[in-house]
Motif scaffolding. Sequence first.
Motif, PDB file in Angstrom:
ATOM      1  N   THR A 155       0.828  -1.065  -0.018  1.00  0.00           N
ATOM      2  CA  THR A 155       0.062  -0.149  -0.001  1.00  0.00           C
ATOM      3  C   THR A 155       0.878   1.335  -0.105  1.00  0.00           C
ATOM      4  O   THR A 155       2.199   1.165   0.616  1.00  0.00           O
ATOM      5  N   ALA A 156       0.477   2.117  -0.787  1.00  0.00           N
ATOM      6  CA  ALA A 156       1.200   3.401  -0.893  1.00  0.00           C
ATOM      7  C   ALA A 156       0.237   4.535  -1.112  1.00  0.00           C
ATOM      8  O   ALA A 156      -0.925   4.467  -1.576  1.00  0.00           O
ATOM      9  N   SER A 157       0.279   5.837  -0.494  1.00  0.00           N
ATOM     10  CA  SER A 157      -0.485   6.966  -0.718  1.00  0.00           C
ATOM     11  C   SER A 157       0.040   7.611  -1.766  1.00  0.00           C
ATOM     12  O   SER A 157       1.015   7.352  -2.563  1.00  0.00           O
ATOM     13  N   LEU A 158      -1.019   8.607  -2.518  1.00  0.00           N
ATOM     14  CA  LEU A 158      -0.775   9.393  -3.397  1.00  0.00           C
ATOM     15  C   LEU A 158       0.904  10.172  -3.337  1.00  0.00           C
ATOM     16  O   LEU A 158       1.649  10.179  -4.405  1.00  0.00           O
ATOM     17  N   ALA A 159       0.790  10.658  -2.214  1.00  0.00           N
ATOM     18  CA  ALA A 159       2.166  11.567  -1.858  1.00  0.00           C
ATOM     19  C   ALA A 159       3.347  10.565  -2.021  1.00  0.00           C
ATOM     20  O   ALA A 159       4.346  11.189  -2.647  1.00  0.00           O
ATOM     21  N   GLN A 160       3.036   9.481  -1.497  1.00  0.00           N
ATOM     22  CA  GLN A 160       4.504   8.684  -1.341  1.00  0.00           C
ATOM     23  C   GLN A 160       4.785   8.109  -3.126  1.00  0.00           C
ATOM     24  O   GLN A 160       5.771   8.128  -3.492  1.00  0.00           O
ATOM     25  N   LEU A 161       3.585   8.010  -3.738  1.00  0.00           N
ATOM     26  CA  LEU A 161       3.930   7.282  -5.238  1.00  0.00           C
ATOM     27  C   LEU A 161       4.620   8.746  -5.920  1.00  0.00           C
ATOM     28  O   LEU A 161       5.349   8.389  -6.795  1.00  0.00           O
ATOM     29  N   ILE A 162       4.118   9.703  -5.820  1.00  0.00           N
ATOM     30  CA  ILE A 162       4.526  11.091  -6.347  1.00  0.00           C
ATOM     31  C   ILE A 162       6.285  11.247  -6.110  1.00  0.00           C
ATOM     32  O   ILE A 162       6.964  11.737  -6.778  1.00  0.00           O
TER      33      ILE A 162
END
Length: 311
Positions: A49-56
């Motif tokens: 799992t990852a958040s949008l901020a982490q993927l950016i």
Amino acid sequence: MMPRFIKGFPSIIKRFQFILAVLILSAFGCTVSHTRRIAPSNLPSPPQTASLAQLITKINAQSAAVRSLMATVDLEPSTGSIYSGFIKQYHDVKGFLLLRKPAFIRMTGQAPVVRTDIFDMVSDGKQFKLYIPSENKFYVGETGMAQKPGKTLENLRPQHVLDALLLAPLDAAKSSYFIEEVDRNSERDYVVGEIEPSQSSKPGVVDLKRRIWFNRASLQISRVQLYDGGGKVQEDIEYSDYQDAGGANYPRRIMIERPGEGYSLAITLLTAQFNQTVPLTKFTLQKPANALLINLSAAKQPGQTGEFLGQ
């Protein structure tokens, strides 16, 4: 008086019918379903799992990790499509690849066995040059020019390769982003979509610029789709076989599809050196004296030579 065995005969028939029904259902079950056990070593890794901020953050980190690249490559160009009724594939094409930020690229492809050049192309991000020795033609033009679908390597553009190999960072000042979850075959992905204000004059309208796919098993970028202003896919890029080298975790297999121009290009990195000093002189491509010069920008801007980098 009815014999006892005759009195019990209906119940025997019912039991027989029940057993027969069970056998029939079991037989049908064997034909329509099959249970297969998967070895633990072949089971996919559980999705992370990852958040949008982490993927950016991951996108921008991968973009910043590569400043230059020198590589020997195995190339598999293919031109045409099933819709045109003509597909030409090239095999065992060895090549040399040079990249330098912000937008310099040089790539050469050589024919099997004899190892003579099939093509040599270069770009500085604004203009490109492409030399095809077999046709004795030397093309020059602007990198943003549209191409027409064709059957030859003339549609190859160094900028297309550069866009695939050097991932552009995300700029929150210019674009907005969204995240979605996608199941693709047995793979579960995150997809980060990048949207920007439309180039049309309509207020409030946005265009889809990119979709960046992450394999959730590894949280590595597995695919990037680039779109034009009309929402059509301009370029579809698949990434696989990530390896660590020189501090950069980089894919060794890149598959580029350009549906609008009718060609694809698979690139396999055989050897790679990252972030070495690459002089600008390496990005100079001179036109052979007897080659036919084809200026693809001349129709738009009469008199423009389309030449750069000291030529």
